[in-house]
Design a protein around this motif. Sequence first.
Motif: not given
Lengths: 322, 322
Positions: B213-232
């Motif tokens: 569904d797109g990198l940004a939205g899909d990466l958001g699932h990892i961030l939410e499930k892992s309780s972390v943020g990200a810098t791209l």
Amino acid sequence: MLSEFDLIKRYFARHSILDSRIALGIGDDCALLNPSPGMQLAISSDMLVSGRHFFPDADPYTLGHKCLAVNLSDLAAMGAAPLAFTLALSLPEANPDWLAEFSRGLLALSDEHGCHLIGGDTTKGPLNICITIFGELPPGTALRRDAAKVGDDIWVSGTLGDARLALAGYWNEVRLSTSEHQLAATRMHQPIPRIALGMALRGIAHAALDISDGLAGDLGHILEKSSVGATLFVDRLPAGPVLHKQSQDLRRQFTLNGGDDYELCFTAPASRRQDVQTAAAQASTTVTHIGHIVAGAGLRLLDEQGQTVFLQYKSFDHFAHP
Amino acid sequence: MLSEFDLIKRYFARHSILDSRIALGIGDDCALLNPSPGMQLAISSDMLVSGRHFFPDADPYTLGHKCLAVNLSDLAAMGAAPLAFTLALSLPEANPDWLAEFSRGLLALSDEHGCHLIGGDTTKGPLNICITIFGELPPGTALRRDAAKVGDDIWVSGTLGDARLALAGYWNEVRLSTSEHQLAATRMHQPIPRIALGMALRGIAHAALDISDGLAGDLGHILEKSSVGATLFVDRLPAGPVLHKQSQDLRRQFTLNGGDDYELCFTAPASRRQDVQTAAAQASTTVTHIGHIVAGAGLRLLDEQGQTVFLQYKSFDHFAHP
């Protein structure tokens, strides 16, 4: 409008699954299962389409029940114990009332059988419900279609034809009282998967399947796969309580050709008759001895005088009918 | 008109499956699997609907490929090895030409990955394709969405955005030459599931998913499930060969938000950079280091000067869009 993720979480996700075989449930790319050591996995998929397998205005609670029931019925027909399932759902819109009732009917039956929803997919589109179900059984115990032997008894569980009679009521082919129609319609909309019977028949029955398209047509699959023939006593076929009061002709037609019964048809050696009855009693399910597996091919129908009965029988086929 | 049983036999059933894990394939109430002892089973379902996931006049060969590819991609994202799948198919009609091509595309990819078709269902209705796929992996090695750690590198396989660019071409949002459009459209219609890479990353990567569904939205699932943020670093996102020639703005938009890429996005400790590269080389797949997992929540986009870039990003959601 609910998002896809909200939808899954709100209506279908349970907080935790207390089953060590489910290592990971809904919410990742895949679910993770730890099958019990030494057990075989039984897998079946059924797709139900609006207007074909159910009325477009079907009650969502009973629809949720039925979608899982027809899949559980496939496990029952193999003798497998339910483990888990996935649900893929295409919906024209995310209607909260519909979803709440659908998931309630679905999850009530899944709870009853300890069969956990572990994943799936939701999408927008014409109403379509696809369930893939997983069960377990010891290797070598599956009740396969190709295992009928000449001399086997043929048995059927429960009663037949009331689901078809309900359809006849909707179509005004037959006149039924409101209470009769309701009783028959319950058989059509809320079939009971014969899980306990299927498991109890392991080691006793030879071949088995569940009757979804009508006894005659479905039994035909056992005959073909096992390279045998069969003799059926048409007036021993157990008609449902509503169909029971109809004419002999209608009883014969609907017990033989009616679909949507989801009873088990199975074969077992004549020497195991008592064991079959004991298994049925353990499973609190009635069973009826309806005929015999014979050498040759095809299905021969007999009345109680042993005379051949000529009836049309035909399996329901989604692509062969107009 | 072909019957349902003819249909399955003619187009989808193989004579025999040379894999001891498949105890019983197509043709009974259930398929029977013998999972490898000690292995965990990874399971995923995807439903593809005509007019939503593919054009109603989609080429049946590439459609067959794509339906299985998106499911294989879910196995890749867990690090699982393909084992088998079921296919449930709702069709408006049993068109032999369409079925021959669809099954050819589907089975070519299943052969490539040794992933056996073991069962399913066919029915009449609006075109809908539901696949449930099974893979195996050693317990504890799955690449889960909830496993990203602060300090992890973020990586992506292959290139992004050409599938979205192809769609832009169909919609006349962007003018492309015929050869450019064809090249981009191949990415849209025939995604390559990153099975070898997913398996090679076991024990190296922490979290992973596939980008549908797109990198940004899909990466958001990892961030939410892992309780972390990200810098791209937005300008490090590897644009596909066609998108590469477009403007910076379009490159950023389509690499970040374009769907249908089916590349893997994964995180791994910074200390394992060389191991990631070695795994990628083993899998003959390029990988690009695109950012970092940080404490906190949400996704921050940076240019090469370390300045924050403000871009809209949004996951594709079947129910949130009109």
